[in-house]
Scaffold this motif. Structure first.
Motif, PDB file in Angstrom:
ATOM      1  N   ARG A 629     -19.154  50.241  95.730  1.00 17.99           N
ATOM      2  CA  ARG A 629     -20.309  49.881  94.913  1.00 17.99           C
ATOM      3  C   ARG A 629     -19.877  49.665  93.465  1.00 17.99           C
ATOM      4  O   ARG A 629     -19.224  50.525  92.875  1.00 17.99           O
ATOM      5  CB  ARG A 629     -21.358  50.996  94.958  1.00 17.99           C
ATOM      6  N   ASP A 632     -23.058  51.538  88.686  1.00 16.09           N
ATOM      7  CA  ASP A 632     -24.506  51.645  88.871  1.00 16.09           C
ATOM      8  C   ASP A 632     -25.240  52.388  87.757  1.00 16.09           C
ATOM      9  O   ASP A 632     -26.291  51.949  87.316  1.00 16.09           O
ATOM     10  CB  ASP A 632     -24.763  52.306  90.238  1.00 16.09           C
ATOM     11  N   ARG A 679     -29.431  49.336  84.486  1.00 12.95           N
ATOM     12  CA  ARG A 679     -28.419  49.885  85.388  1.00 12.95           C
ATOM     13  C   ARG A 679     -28.256  48.939  86.569  1.00 12.95           C
ATOM     14  O   ARG A 679     -28.983  47.960  86.693  1.00 12.95           O
ATOM     15  CB  ARG A 679     -28.819  51.289  85.861  1.00 12.95           C
ATOM     16  N   MET A 756     -27.106  46.670  97.980  1.00 13.86           N
ATOM     17  CA  MET A 756     -27.910  47.822  98.361  1.00 13.86           C
ATOM     18  C   MET A 756     -29.366  47.397  98.382  1.00 13.86           C
ATOM     19  O   MET A 756     -29.809  46.666  97.506  1.00 13.86           O
ATOM     20  CB  MET A 756     -27.727  48.945  97.347  1.00 13.86           C
ATOM     21  N   GLU A 758     -32.506  49.139  97.748  1.00 18.96           N
ATOM     22  CA  GLU A 758     -32.961  50.441  97.265  1.00 18.96           C
ATOM     23  C   GLU A 758     -34.172  50.314  96.370  1.00 18.96           C
ATOM     24  O   GLU A 758     -34.607  51.289  95.757  1.00 18.96           O
ATOM     25  CB  GLU A 758     -31.824  51.162  96.549  1.00 18.96           C
ATOM     26  N   ASP A 782     -32.694  56.239  96.442  1.00 15.70           N
ATOM     27  CA  ASP A 782     -33.452  55.512  95.430  1.00 15.70           C
ATOM     28  C   ASP A 782     -34.666  54.818  96.042  1.00 15.70           C
ATOM     29  O   ASP A 782     -35.714  54.716  95.408  1.00 15.70           O
ATOM     30  CB  ASP A 782     -32.555  54.471  94.729  1.00 15.70           C
TER      31      ASP A 782
HETATM   32 MG    MG Z   1     -29.148  53.842  93.887  1.00 14.58          MG
END
Ligand code: MG
Ligand code: ADP
Ligand code: MG
Length: 894
Positions: A629, A632, A679, A756, A758, A782
């Motif tokens: 990932r 983030d 973010r 993702m 989320e 999340d």
């Molecule tokens: Mg997350």
């Protein structure tokens, strides 16, 4: 004409498949009667009659007639009459619901004793003392259970008698004393309830049945049901059964036996025996029982018969059973059976022993063990049960056992750890700032918060022992000590032992043993019955499973561990840690950079470091997918704390320009709600070169591994996407970088790019996002926060306990996936995503991926894999296999 309702069944009319109507106990008694086991005869009043009583406040009119008919049949069968003045029939009136609710409802024994029949009982048995003792037991139980009198009133009277006679045990009171006690009990009942104790045995029976019905709604029974999620409207059945007596001398007795050892699973009868006693004496613990071997020594023929019946039951039920039994003057009676409760260890051992004995099929064996049990076996434990009282009790939040010296803040934890100490981090509650300390701690102990507090969730994720909410402890971080409710003071550096399985804390160092199961799973070396059973279960689960299990791992060491525990890749490799520690300065440089050149320079310095990190992880997971990932968290997390900086700026007179710059940056980056701020992909789009640098590091690591003859399978994951365009832009940039690296190196780099899911919007627009994604990875943590509109840490610290109490949640949605809300989004996004992109892979990378109930849901939702912390991988593998076999969460054996 419809068949008239039947409210009463003789034991000889029912069977095991009628537990809903007859309750578990009634169904078991009926099944044993059918098998020809020696069960005292009797009949069962159905749960349906109970429901009718609870709904209307009175028994259905037919019930009295049916009970009378069955009682008459019982009298014929036993050749005795209830209440008769010679050789009277006595009965027990026993509660028994569909699901076992131990000790929650009532049973009344010795119904049928009156002033007349007590003499008959004495004559028939030749034992005066026994008859009067039975009568006083009846008065006591009847007074308490049926008439609702305080049991202490009875206890006070018996205590006075014992004092007068200077004896310690109830059993030492003689017939004369018991007879006068009976007189006092009857007077007590008259005074307290305003009515005589009924001398009509039919009246006793009717009132006792009604009392058992009513006990379904006692406060403790309600509480138990709400905890155990047993529906409130089932009602209890009532079993009326001829009494047998274990207290008629040395050739009598009572006990509880298991067909196998419920603690270890070792085959062969196991249990407790109490000579010359009634069953309720064992349950109430008034006397200490002996091991079942005492029966073998004293009454070998009875023991042999018991062993034979245990064998019959186990073969019949194809599982470990337990029984209550009573021996009356050398004759064995079985009073109850059910599938026996067992420890995690015994569950594995028994399931696979029964498979070897060809009692069950392989699928059944797997369905009889579960991930929760396996998780329990993965952690170190204390060699023996601690002798003294614990310092405190709290919520057993993360299992295992740990010993270490107490520290009260994260920094001390790290410092002591670096000095070689094992530390126990003690906080009132933890926050993300405590993370470094939690990482190095053997255990985390908090005085506040429950199973879903930050401490609990993070510790479980890391496989660190945790006890939280030990609210009798006063934690004083400033004074560096804690105080228990009994005034014991534990200072920094003192040693404590924490049992995360039991939820207790003890002073001093208790001896620890490693988990043999974990070692067995890691090495694959079969050792002992338990390890063997676990490996077989895992092997079968892996074959049966459709879901793959990956691990969440950020370092080569974690990746290697996860792989040994059976992970088929990494589902989530976070890159945050690559920006911490000594590298923080470089990140600060990047953030403070005034222009593109300065920023590029800072990023260039980070590039080789990240490339090395990725190379190590790809090496550890060679041949298996590694989903990385991109950065983030919001950037301020990499900068010093605002307060700390302000203090620094004030004390050094602002002399250091770096401090001032940082302060400005921190102020500028400050957000009201960082969880929803700058973010994830937003950061990637807003900070030029940030994602590109990370992608380059990944691609170059892939090239390096390929040149070394490896088989790297890196996958790039873009976090926090809400809209397809965000992913399109981020993907285009990444593809460009990968192409550049391929061109520069002359090595072709294949690196899938996914996102993702989320945020609710991502799930809702999954069809638009899917064309730009090679895979979806559901970030269910999340997603849960954003679907519920609550931040986990804040919610858990404030209203979570209330919500669990008031039944808003059954379990925390952060622990078990909320199928009704979040789950619907997951299912929809999978369907829509696959329709738009048939090659789309789907997985889960939230810690829900390690939760048994959630895994079963992800299986049904059709995902390709789940990912969880390394320690939970074996349990997840087991559950993935069980899910494929249709496990539904109820475990037959419990
Ligand atoms: Mg997350
Ligand atoms: P629980 O469900 O709480 O175990 P039970 O109905 O099993 O309650 O009864 C409590 C105790 O009384 C048990 O030890 C049981 O064996 C004993 N008991 C029940 N019925 C009889 C009976 N007919 N003869 C002898 N003992 C009995
Ligand atoms: Mg019982």
């Amino acid at each position: 004409m419809s068949k008239p309702k039947k409210y009463v069944y003789a034991f000889t009319d029912g069977g095991r498949d009628m537990a809903e109507l007859l309750g578990g106990k009634g169904a078991g008694l009926a099944e044993m009667s059918g098998l020809g086991l020696p069960v005292p005869p009797g009949f069962t009043v159905t749960t349906e009659a109970c429901r009718a009583y609870l709904a209307t406040g009175s028994e259905p009119p037919e019930l009295g007639i049916e009970v009378a008919q069955h009682l008459a049949a019982l009298e014929r069968a036993t050749g005795r009459t209830l209440g008769s003045a010679d050789e009277p029939l006595l009965v027990s009136v026993r509660s028994g619901a569909r699901f076992s609710m131990p000790g929650m409802m009532e049973t009344v024994l010795d119904i049928g004793l009156t002033d007349d029949s007590v003499a008959g009982l004495a004559r028939a048995t030749g034992q005066d003392r026994f008859a009067w003792d039975s009568y006083r037991r009846l008065l006591q139980m009847f007074g308490h259970t049926v008439l609702g009198l305080d049991p202490a009133l009875f206890e006070n009277l018996i205590t006075r008698h014992k004092e007068e006679c200077a004896v310690k045990d109830d059993g030492e009171l003689d017939a004369e004393q018991l007879r006068s006690l009976v007189g006092e009990y009857k007077a007590l009942i008259r005074e307290e309830s305003g009515a005589e104790f009924p001398q009509d045995p039919a009246e006793q029976l009717q009132q006792a049945i009604r009392a058992v019905f009513a006990s379904w709604n006692s406060e403790r029974a309600r509480l138990y049901r709400s905890r155990e999620r047993i529906p409130d409207d089932l009602g209890t059945a009532v079993n009326v059964q001829a009494m047998v007596f274990g207290n008629l001398g040395p050739d009598s007795g009572t006990g509880v036996a298991f067909t196998r050892d419920p603690a270890t699973g070792a085959p062969g009868p196991y249990g407790d025996y109490l000579p010359d006693a009634q069953g309720e004496d064992v349950v109430s613990g008034v006397r200490d029982a002996l091991p079942i071997d005492a029966l073998r020594r004293e009454l070998p023929a009875v023991y042999a018969e018991l062993a034979r019946h245990l064998g019959t039951l186990e073969r019949h039920y194809r599982d470990m059973c337990d029984v209550e039994f009573t021996v009356e003057r050398g004759t064995l009676w079985i009073l109850q059976t059910r599938i026996g409760k067992r420890t995690a260890e015994a569950a594995f051992r028994i399931a696979y022993d029964l498979l070897d004995e060809r009692r069950v099929r392989e699928d059944t064996a797997l369905l009889r063990v579960d991930g929760t049990a396996l998780n329990r076996l993965m952690f170190p434990r204390f060699a023996q049960r601690p002798a003294g009282a614990p310092l405190a009790r709290g919520v057993p939040a993360s299992p295992g056992a740990a010993v270490g010296e107490v520290v009260f803040d994260s920094r001390s934890a790290v410092r002591r750890h670096e000095a070689g100490a094992r530390v126990i981090l003690v906080r009132r509650e933890t926050t993300p700032d405590d993370l470094p300390g939690m990482v190095v701690a053997e255990a985390v102990l908090t005085s506040r918060g429950g199973k879903t507090s930050h401490a609990a969730v993070v510790a479980r994720g890391m496989g660190t022992v945790c006890v939280c909410g030990a609210d009798t402890l006063t934690v004083d971080p400033a004074a560096r000590r804690l105080t228990t409710d009994s005034g014991i003071v534990v200072c920094e550096g003192d040693t404590v032992s924490v049992d995360g399985t039991a939820g207790t804390v003890h002073l001093g160092a208790l001896p620890l043993v490693d988990s043999e199961v974990r070692r067995t799973v890691e090495t694959g070396e079969r050792e002992g019955a338990l390890g063997d059973a676990v490996l077989r279960a895992l092997g079968h689960a892996d074959k049966a499973a459709r879901l793959e299990v990956r691990a969440n791992a950020d370092t080569p060491a974690d990746a290697a561990l996860a792989r040994r525990l059976g992970a088929r890749g990494i589902g989530l490799c976070r890159t945050e840690h690559m920006f911490l520690g000594e590298r923080r300065v470089l990140v600060e440089d990047m953030i403070l950079a005034g222009d593109d050149d300065a920023r590029s320079a800072a990023l260039r310095a980070l590039l080789p470091l990240q490339r090395d990190d990725f190379t190590g992880i790809l090496r550890a997971m060679d041949g298996l997918p590694v989903t990385i990932r991109l950065l983030d968290p919001p950037l301020h997390e990499f900068l010093p704390d605002l307060t700390e900086l302000s203090v620094r700026a004030a004390t050094d007179d602002g002399a250091d320009p770096r401090t001032r710059e940082l302060l400005t940056a921190v102020r500028a980056l400050h957000e009201q709600n960082p969880m929803l701020g700058l973010r994830g992909v937003r950061l990637g789009l807003a900070v030029p070169g940030l994602f590109a640098t990370q992608v380059r590091a990944i691609a170059e690591a892939v090239v390096r591994r390929l040149r070394d003859g490896g088989d790297p399978r890196a996958e790039i994951m873009i976090p926090l996407v809400a809209d397809a365009t965000e992913l399109r832009l981020a993907r285009a940039e990444a593809e460009q970088v990968i192409a550049d690296v391929a061109r520069e190196s002359g090595v072709s780099v294949d690196c899938p790019i996914g996102t993702m899911i989320e945020l609710p919007r991502a799930a809702l627009t999954a069809d638009r996002i899917a064309p730009y994604a090679d895979y979806f990875s559901f970030g269910t943590n999340d997603l849960t926060q954003t679907v519920w509109g609550m931040s986990r840490d804040d919610a858990e610290a404030s209203f979570f306990p209330l919500y669990l109490d008031r039944g808003v949640f059954a379990t925390s949605p952060f622990e078990s996936l909320d199928e009704e809300g979040v789950g619907v989004l997951v299912e929809r996004a999978v369907t829509m995503g696959r329709a738009a992109n048939p090659r789309l892979q789907t997985g889960v990378c939230g810690e829900h991926g390690g939760d048994p109930a959630s895994i079963r849901f992800f299986h049904r939702a059709g995902l390709d894999y789940v990912s969880c912390s390394p320690f939970r991988v074996p349990a997840a593998r087991l559950e993935a296999g069980r899910a494929a076999l249709g496990a539904d969460g109820t475990n037959d054996t419990r």
